[in-house]
Design a protein around this motif. Structure first.
Motif, short mmCIF file in Angstrom:
data_model
loop_
_atom_site.label_atom_id
_atom_site.label_comp_id
_atom_site.label_asym_id
_atom_site.label_seq_id
_atom_site.Cartn_x
_atom_site.Cartn_y
_atom_site.Cartn_z
N GLU A 1 1.01 -1.14 0.01
CA GLU A 1 0.14 0.19 0.04
C GLU A 1 0.90 1.30 0.00
OE1 GLU A 1 -2.14 -2.58 3.09
OE2 GLU A 1 -0.19 -2.10 2.76
N SER A 2 0.19 2.27 -0.38
CA SER A 2 1.02 3.55 -0.40
C SER A 2 -0.25 4.60 -0.63
CB SER A 2 1.97 3.72 -1.70
OG SER A 2 1.32 3.69 -2.95
N GLY A 3 0.26 6.01 -0.21
CA GLY A 3 -0.70 7.00 -0.44
C GLY A 3 -1.09 7.61 0.92
N GLY A 4 -1.01 6.94 2.04
CA GLY A 4 -1.69 7.51 3.28
C GLY A 4 -0.86 8.88 3.68
N GLY A 5 -1.36 9.66 4.56
CA GLY A 5 -0.76 10.70 5.28
C GLY A 5 -1.73 11.54 5.98
N LEU A 6 -1.26 12.60 6.16
CA LEU A 6 -2.35 13.71 7.15
C LEU A 6 -2.87 14.66 6.40
CD1 LEU A 6 -2.96 15.08 9.74
CD2 LEU A 6 -0.95 16.25 9.64
N VAL A 7 -4.45 14.83 6.53
CA VAL A 7 -5.08 15.67 5.69
C VAL A 7 -6.09 16.15 6.63
CG1 VAL A 7 -6.61 13.69 5.09
CG2 VAL A 7 -6.50 15.55 3.63
N GLN A 8 -6.61 17.32 6.35
CA GLN A 8 -7.57 18.27 6.81
C GLN A 8 -8.88 17.57 6.66
OE1 GLN A 8 -7.00 22.43 6.00
NE2 GLN A 8 -5.22 22.52 7.55
N PRO A 9 -9.84 17.84 7.49
CA PRO A 9 -11.01 17.47 7.40
C PRO A 9 -11.81 18.01 6.14
CG PRO A 9 -10.75 18.10 9.55
CD PRO A 9 -9.62 18.36 8.86
N GLY A 10 -12.44 17.42 5.30
CA GLY A 10 -13.02 17.65 4.03
C GLY A 10 -12.04 17.38 2.71
N GLY A 11 -10.54 17.17 3.20
CA GLY A 11 -9.85 16.88 2.15
C GLY A 11 -9.70 15.41 1.45
N SER A 12 -8.86 15.01 0.73
CA SER A 12 -8.89 14.02 -0.08
C SER A 12 -7.66 13.23 -0.28
CB SER A 12 -9.23 14.34 -1.66
OG SER A 12 -10.61 14.92 -1.80
N LEU A 13 -7.46 11.98 -0.42
CA LEU A 13 -6.36 11.12 -0.35
C LEU A 13 -6.72 10.04 -1.35
CD1 LEU A 13 -5.07 10.85 3.15
CD2 LEU A 13 -3.71 11.81 1.43
N ARG A 14 -5.74 9.56 -1.97
CA ARG A 14 -5.83 8.29 -2.98
C ARG A 14 -4.79 7.24 -2.21
NH1 ARG A 14 -4.98 7.30 -9.23
NH2 ARG A 14 -2.97 7.33 -8.88
N LEU A 15 -5.45 6.18 -2.01
CA LEU A 15 -4.65 5.07 -1.44
C LEU A 15 -4.48 4.34 -2.80
CD1 LEU A 15 -6.13 4.06 1.90
CD2 LEU A 15 -4.40 5.90 1.19
N SER A 16 -3.23 3.48 -2.79
CA SER A 16 -2.97 2.53 -3.97
C SER A 16 -2.51 1.13 -3.13
CB SER A 16 -1.89 3.09 -4.85
OG SER A 16 -2.12 4.38 -5.37
N CYS A 17 -2.84 0.10 -3.82
CA CYS A 17 -2.58 -1.32 -3.54
C CYS A 17 -2.00 -1.91 -4.71
CB CYS A 17 -3.54 -2.02 -2.84
SG CYS A 17 -3.13 -3.57 -2.56
N ALA A 18 -0.68 -2.12 -4.64
CA ALA A 18 -0.03 -2.85 -5.82
C ALA A 18 0.26 -4.20 -5.57
CB ALA A 18 1.47 -2.25 -6.20
N ALA A 19 -0.30 -5.18 -6.24
CA ALA A 19 -0.19 -6.66 -6.21
C ALA A 19 1.09 -7.31 -7.05
CB ALA A 19 -1.50 -7.32 -6.54
N SER A 20 1.75 -8.15 -6.46
CA SER A 20 2.78 -8.75 -7.43
C SER A 20 2.79 -10.31 -6.86
CB SER A 20 4.16 -8.17 -6.90
OG SER A 20 4.35 -8.36 -5.73
N GLY A 21 3.30 -11.03 -7.66
CA GLY A 21 3.54 -12.62 -7.41
C GLY A 21 2.43 -13.25 -8.45
N SER A 22 1.74 -14.10 -7.54
CA SER A 22 0.76 -14.88 -8.32
C SER A 22 -0.70 -14.41 -8.26
CB SER A 22 0.47 -16.32 -7.49
OG SER A 22 1.77 -16.99 -7.52
N ILE A 23 -0.70 -13.05 -8.99
CA ILE A 23 -1.98 -12.38 -8.99
C ILE A 23 -2.93 -12.98 -9.76
CG2 ILE A 23 -0.61 -10.11 -8.68
CD1 ILE A 23 -0.80 -9.47 -11.66
N PHE A 24 -2.95 -13.78 -10.50
CA PHE A 24 -3.80 -14.53 -11.53
C PHE A 24 -4.87 -15.29 -10.48
CE2 PHE A 24 -2.73 -19.01 -10.55
CZ PHE A 24 -1.28 -18.70 -10.34
N ARG A 25 -4.36 -15.46 -9.10
CA ARG A 25 -5.12 -16.16 -8.16
C ARG A 25 -6.28 -15.13 -7.61
NH1 ARG A 25 -3.55 -17.84 -3.61
NH2 ARG A 25 -4.93 -19.80 -3.47
N LEU A 26 -5.90 -13.77 -7.67
CA LEU A 26 -6.81 -13.17 -6.99
C LEU A 26 -8.21 -12.71 -7.67
CD1 LEU A 26 -4.05 -10.36 -5.85
CD2 LEU A 26 -5.00 -12.18 -4.74
#
Length: 122
Positions: A6-31
Protein backbone atom coordinates in the motif's frame (compact mmCIF):
# COMPACT_ATOMS: atom_id res chain seq x y z
CA UNK A 1 2.39 -16.30 -3.21
CA UNK A 2 1.05 -12.76 -3.45
CA UNK A 3 2.46 -9.52 -2.11
CA UNK A 4 0.36 -6.42 -1.50
CA UNK A 5 2.04 -3.05 -1.01
CA UNK A 6 0.00 0.00 0.00
CA UNK A 7 0.93 3.63 -0.44
CA UNK A 8 -0.69 7.06 -0.36
CA UNK A 9 -1.55 7.54 3.29
CA UNK A 10 -0.82 10.71 5.20
CA UNK A 11 -2.19 13.66 7.13
CA UNK A 12 -5.09 15.60 5.64
CA UNK A 13 -7.49 18.23 6.93
CA UNK A 14 -11.21 17.49 7.32
CA UNK A 15 -12.91 17.76 3.95
CA UNK A 16 -9.72 16.89 2.11
CA UNK A 17 -8.86 14.01 -0.19
CA UNK A 18 -6.34 11.20 -0.43
CA UNK A 19 -5.83 8.34 -2.86
CA UNK A 20 -4.53 5.04 -1.54
CA UNK A 21 -2.88 2.53 -3.86
CA UNK A 22 -2.40 -1.20 -3.44
CA UNK A 23 0.06 -2.81 -5.85
CA UNK A 24 -0.13 -6.58 -6.17
CA UNK A 25 2.73 -8.82 -7.29
CA UNK A 26 3.38 -12.53 -7.45
CA UNK A 27 0.63 -15.01 -8.31
CA UNK A 28 -1.93 -12.31 -9.01
CA UNK A 29 -3.95 -14.56 -11.32
CA UNK A 30 -5.30 -16.12 -8.11
CA UNK A 31 -6.88 -12.87 -6.93
CA UNK A 32 -10.63 -12.72 -7.54
CA UNK A 33 -11.66 -10.53 -4.64
CA UNK A 34 -9.89 -7.45 -3.28
CA UNK A 35 -10.62 -4.53 -1.05
CA UNK A 36 -9.72 -2.34 1.87
CA UNK A 37 -10.16 -2.67 5.62
CA UNK A 38 -9.28 -0.12 8.27
CA UNK A 39 -8.51 -0.20 11.96
CA UNK A 40 -8.71 2.78 14.29
CA UNK A 41 -6.99 2.80 17.70
CA UNK A 42 -8.91 0.68 20.18
CA UNK A 43 -11.36 -0.57 17.58
CA UNK A 44 -11.80 -3.73 15.55
CA UNK A 45 -10.73 -3.93 11.95
CA UNK A 46 -13.66 -3.04 9.72
CA UNK A 47 -14.51 -3.42 6.06
CA UNK A 48 -14.33 -0.26 3.95
CA UNK A 49 -14.84 -1.37 0.36
CA UNK A 50 -14.65 -4.56 -1.67
CA UNK A 51 -14.52 -5.63 -5.30
CA UNK A 52 -15.27 -9.20 -6.36
CA UNK A 53 -16.16 -11.24 -9.40
CA UNK A 54 -19.51 -12.27 -7.94
CA UNK A 55 -21.15 -9.00 -6.93
CA UNK A 56 -19.07 -6.07 -8.09
CA UNK A 57 -18.15 -3.21 -5.76
CA UNK A 58 -19.55 -2.66 -2.29
CA UNK A 59 -18.97 -0.04 0.40
CA UNK A 60 -19.50 0.32 4.12
CA UNK A 61 -22.44 2.64 4.86
CA UNK A 62 -20.12 5.06 6.62
CA UNK A 63 -18.12 5.75 3.44
CA UNK A 64 -20.72 5.54 0.69
CA UNK A 65 -20.63 8.57 -1.58
CA UNK A 66 -17.21 9.64 -0.31
CA UNK A 67 -14.87 6.75 -1.13
CA UNK A 68 -14.45 5.08 -4.51
CA UNK A 69 -12.75 1.76 -5.18
CA UNK A 70 -11.24 1.12 -8.60
CA UNK A 71 -8.83 -1.28 -10.26
CA UNK A 72 -6.22 -0.97 -13.00
CA UNK A 73 -5.56 -4.48 -14.28
CA UNK A 74 -2.69 -3.35 -16.49
CA UNK A 75 -0.84 -2.09 -13.40
CA UNK A 76 -2.10 -4.81 -11.04
CA UNK A 77 -3.17 -2.02 -8.72
CA UNK A 78 -6.30 -1.23 -6.73
CA UNK A 79 -7.06 2.34 -5.72
CA UNK A 80 -9.18 3.85 -2.97
CA UNK A 81 -10.07 7.45 -3.72
CA UNK A 82 -11.14 9.14 -0.50
CA UNK A 83 -12.97 12.48 -0.64
CA UNK A 84 -14.70 14.62 1.99
CA UNK A 85 -12.62 12.99 4.68
CA UNK A 86 -13.73 13.17 8.31
CA UNK A 87 -11.79 12.80 11.56
CA UNK A 88 -13.55 9.47 12.10
CA UNK A 89 -11.87 8.15 8.95
CA UNK A 90 -8.56 8.23 10.83
CA UNK A 91 -7.17 4.69 10.87
CA UNK A 92 -4.59 2.35 9.45
CA UNK A 93 -5.88 1.21 6.07
CA UNK A 94 -5.09 -2.32 4.91
CA UNK A 95 -5.34 -3.75 1.43
CA UNK A 96 -6.63 -7.33 1.38
CA UNK A 97 -7.20 -9.98 -1.25
CA UNK A 98 -8.16 -13.59 -1.81
CA UNK A 99 -8.87 -16.23 -4.42
CA UNK A 100 -12.55 -16.63 -3.54
CA UNK A 101 -15.15 -15.51 -6.06
CA UNK A 102 -17.30 -14.25 -3.20
CA UNK A 103 -17.34 -10.83 -1.58
CA UNK A 104 -14.22 -10.15 0.46
CA UNK A 105 -14.59 -10.90 4.17
CA UNK A 106 -12.42 -11.84 7.13
CA UNK A 107 -13.30 -15.46 6.33
CA UNK A 108 -11.78 -15.52 2.85
CA UNK A 109 -8.88 -13.07 3.02
CA UNK A 110 -5.62 -14.79 2.16
CA UNK A 111 -3.30 -11.83 1.77
CA UNK A 112 -2.86 -8.57 3.67
CA UNK A 113 -0.75 -5.52 2.96
CA UNK A 114 1.35 -3.90 5.65
CA UNK A 115 -1.06 -1.00 6.16
CA UNK A 116 -0.86 2.74 5.58
CA UNK A 117 -1.80 5.41 8.12
CA UNK A 118 -4.49 7.94 7.28
CA UNK A 119 -4.94 10.81 9.73
CA UNK A 120 -7.70 13.38 9.30
CA UNK A 121 -7.13 16.33 11.56
CA UNK A 122 -7.03 20.12 11.52
Amino acid sequence: QVQLVESGGGLVQPGGSLRLSCAASGSIFRLNTMGWYRQAPGKQRELVATMSESDGTNYADSVKGRLTLSRDNAKNTVYLQMNSLKPEDTAVYYCAAGSSFSRLSLHNIEYWGQGTQVTVSS
